[in-house]
Design a protein around this motif. Structure first.
Motif, PDB file in Angstrom:
ATOM      1  N   ALA A 496      42.998  41.838  42.523  1.00  0.00           N
ATOM      2  CA  ALA A 496      44.092  42.311  43.417  1.00  0.00           C
ATOM      3  C   ALA A 496      45.415  41.865  42.718  1.00  0.00           C
ATOM      4  O   ALA A 496      46.309  42.325  42.865  1.00  0.00           O
ATOM      5  N   PHE A 497      45.242  40.639  42.148  1.00  0.00           N
ATOM      6  CA  PHE A 497      46.660  40.123  41.561  1.00  0.00           C
ATOM      7  C   PHE A 497      46.926  41.041  40.446  1.00  0.00           C
ATOM      8  O   PHE A 497      48.071  41.385  40.125  1.00  0.00           O
ATOM      9  N   ASP A 499      46.391  44.331  40.232  1.00  0.00           N
ATOM     10  CA  ASP A 499      46.740  45.596  40.747  1.00  0.00           C
ATOM     11  C   ASP A 499      48.030  45.528  41.124  1.00  0.00           C
ATOM     12  O   ASP A 499      49.130  46.180  40.742  1.00  0.00           O
ATOM     13  N   CYS A 500      48.548  44.276  41.538  1.00  0.00           N
ATOM     14  CA  CYS A 500      49.892  43.861  41.914  1.00  0.00           C
ATOM     15  C   CYS A 500      50.876  43.721  40.731  1.00  0.00           C
ATOM     16  O   CYS A 500      51.928  44.425  40.868  1.00  0.00           O
ATOM     17  N   ARG A 503      51.900  47.047  38.938  1.00  0.00           N
ATOM     18  CA  ARG A 503      52.808  47.860  39.865  1.00  0.00           C
ATOM     19  C   ARG A 503      54.109  47.217  39.743  1.00  0.00           C
ATOM     20  O   ARG A 503      55.113  47.837  39.829  1.00  0.00           O
ATOM     21  N   ARG A 504      54.166  45.896  39.878  1.00  0.00           N
ATOM     22  CA  ARG A 504      55.400  45.223  39.703  1.00  0.00           C
ATOM     23  C   ARG A 504      55.933  44.259  38.759  1.00  0.00           C
ATOM     24  O   ARG A 504      57.147  43.950  38.552  1.00  0.00           O
ATOM     25  N   CYS A 510      54.012  38.796  43.545  1.00  0.00           N
ATOM     26  CA  CYS A 510      52.335  39.052  43.446  1.00  0.00           C
ATOM     27  C   CYS A 510      51.693  37.762  43.946  1.00  0.00           C
ATOM     28  O   CYS A 510      50.272  37.739  43.964  1.00  0.00           O
TER      29      CYS A 510
END
Length: 598
Positions: A496-497, A499-500, A503-504, A510
């Protein structure tokens, strides 16, 4: 890398990749050694322990005046297209090698012996041919001379001006027929001040996009900085017979002895030749495949360098023998550390003492059991493979050497309170959309050619939080600086980290601290808790290190502002870099420029 990637590890679609495509040497590379010479040699066809371990030629990096005082040394070392015998039963292999002459060139190159505080000047002369004999990939950001083999020498662990640091864009070909964009306007020998702690360094090629093939071809060698006043009282094993450099690397060969490097990449429609990591089936020490060394029943000092492209070595000894670590990379430890086995990453140096007096047999084998690539799949165990053998004399003898518990405790202890700021460095790996095959690797989501973002101030220290979002362990190397690792902690809910972050690219946004909360803390090995210039950055974890952008010396703890500066202007010249020292990663964008300011 390959074979361990899941779709969740695919960080960006290949459509998002911006490749800086260059045209490499006209005609690419010669077929010799890469695509000709019969089939790939089965390593099991080579008998082990038939070649004696050589000691590479030693070149004194200083002069002696009439009154006995030491003066600056001047060396000319060439890069030559020559041959080298890696094994008794292999024909001579075509290599690129360093040497004082073509006849004296060796793989690895000569060991340069420098003296602390006495400058060494080296003219690195490129005598390489118009074409490489190993394959190049024209889709990587690379030196592009049009003709000739680009080369430039980096003294790894050296504290020198960036004009003598071997900047990857300061490459040049034979006769300076072509030069890189950061090549100096005034040609001069490289100056190594040697104003740094005594310890172990090494020199190697650093040409942009070609480091992996030039080192694979043979361009590497050891370098020592000695300080008799500091080292003499330690009474460690000394002298050429009992204080040896061991340069370890792996290679593949063809039946005719030629070096083998695959011409086809894992993603040939993206990179025709580049592969994520090079692994060879033959272990080479000081230029010989699985050599042996006759030793006496006494202590020996071994300065062990891993000069492989990508292979980690986890070393152990048979016959009841242990290692006692006295230094790591270029700096002595405060106290000696005994171990039964240890892990050494590409470009790391482990300085150890082995006491053969306590051997339980007449032979001892140095073995490796690290997975390749490292760390491998969860629970993966590699079968031990031999590295070299020691043949131990039967008769005991008096040993005048010793290994004190206290070594060099006078260097400043790492203190994170002195850091002026904290930086976050994130490691990314990008894969082709719909596959787990890597295409390139970035630091902080930026390519090497992107503008500088790291501008540390001379005379200060910084905390770097290195966030590894890949599945690999990456040996991170900083030029000029030394650092100490403070902590390694695994990330929770790492997918999850990641993936964030894709994106960012913003660790705070994140929720880095939330993902670290409750994460497992990993113990830094005792022999790696001192000042280093390479450290193994664990996958799925954050490695916190204190980076020192000022000289390291016994008086550093009480240094004045002027004494916290280097003995040259760090703000001028082409600048410095930091990068992963898996050479295949470094050559494919996992490197960033660094500009030191005042």
């Amino acid at each position: 890398m390959a074979g361990r990637r899941s779709p969740g590890a695919c960080l960006l679609a290949v459509a998002a990749i911006v490749l800086q495509v260059v045209v490499v040497v006209v005609g690419g590379s010669e077929e010799s050694g890469a695509g000709a010479g019969g089939g790939l040699l089965n390593p099991q066809e080579l008998e082990k322990f038939v070649d004696e371990l050589p000691d590479m030629p030693r070149l004194r990096g200083y002069g002696v005046a009439e009154g006995g005082g030491l003066v600056a040394g001047n060396l000319t070392i060439g890069m030559y297209d020559t041959t080298w015998k890696f094994h008794r039963d292999l024909p001579a292999t075509r290599v690129f090698a360093y040497g004082a002459s073509k006849e004296a060139a060796t793989v690895p190159g000569p060991t340069i012996e420098a003296m602390q505080g006495v400058p060494t000047y080296v003219t690195w002369a490129n005598h390489l041919p118009s074409r490489h004999f190993l394959p190049w990939d024209p889709t990587l950001t690379a030196a592009a001379p049009g003709r000739g083999v680009p080369a430039v020498v980096h003294l790894h662990g050296g504290v020198q001006h960036s004009s003598s640091d071997g900047h990857s864009l300061a490459w040049y070909t034979s006769g300076l027929a072509a030069t890189g964009p950061r090549f100096p306007s005034a040609v001069a020998p490289y100056e190594y001040p040697n104003r740094q702690p005594p310890g172990n360094l090494w020199y190697h090629d650093h040409a942009m996009g070609l480091t992996r093939v030039n080192i694979l071809a043979g361009l590497m060698g050891a370098y020592r900085v000695a300080s008799p006043a500091e080292e003499g009282p330690l009474n460690l094993p000394s002298g050429e017979a009992f204080d040896r450099n061991l340069v370890l690397f792996d290679r593949d060969f063809r039946g005719d002895g030629a070096l083998f490097m695959n011409r086809t990449g894992n993603n040939p429609d993206v990179h025709p030749q580049w592969q994520p990591e090079y692994f060879g089936g033959v272990v080479v020490v000081n230029g010989k495949a699985w050599p042996y060394l006759r030793v006496r029943r006494r202590r020996y000092r071994f300065r062990i360098l891993n000069a492989s492209n990508a292979r980690f070595f986890r070393l152990s000894l048979s016959a009841g023998l242990r290692f006692v670590h006295v230094a790591s990379d270029s700096v002595y430890l405060a106290r000696s550390v005994p171990t039964d086995r240890f892990l050494v990453a590409p470009s790391e140096i482990a300085d150890v003492v082995v006491d053969f007096a306590v051997a339980t047999a007449g032979e001892a084998v140095l073995s490796d059991d690290a997975p390749a690539p490292y760390p491998g799949d969860p629970g993966e165990k590699a079968e031990p493979v031999a590295v070299m053998k020691f043949v131990i004399e039967a008769s005991p003898e008096r040993d005048p050497s010793s290994v004190p518990a206290a070594l060099m405790p006078h260097y400043p202890r790492p203190d994170p309170r002195e850091a002026v700021l904290t930086r976050r460095i994130t490691m990314y790996e990008y894969t082709k959309n719909g596959t787990d095959e890597p295409t390139h690797l970035y630091l902080n989501a930026r390519s090497y050619m992107d503008p500088v973002t790291e501008t540390p101030r001379e005379g200060t220290s910084e905390v770097w939080d290195v966030i590894n979002l890949t599945d690999d362990n990456h040996p991170l190397h900083l030029h000029l600086a030394v650092f100490a690792v403070l902590e390694q902690r695994s990330l929770r809910r790492v997918d999850a980290f990641r993936d964030c972050m894709v994106r960012r690219n913003d660790a705070t946004a994140c929720g880095l601290e939330e993902h670290l909360a409750g994460g497992r803390r990993h113990v830094v090995p005792r022999q790696e808790r001192g000042w280093k210039n390479v450290f193994k950055v664990r996958p799925g974890a954050v490695t916190r290190m204190l980076v020192r952008f000022k000289p390291l010396s016994a008086a550093a703890a009480s240094a004045t502002s002027s004494e916290s500066r280097f003995p040259f202007d760090v703000t001028t010249g082409p600048g410095y870099v930091y990068h992963c020292h898996i050479l295949d990663h470094e050559d494919n964008e996992m490197m960033r420029p660094m500009k030191i300011v005042r």
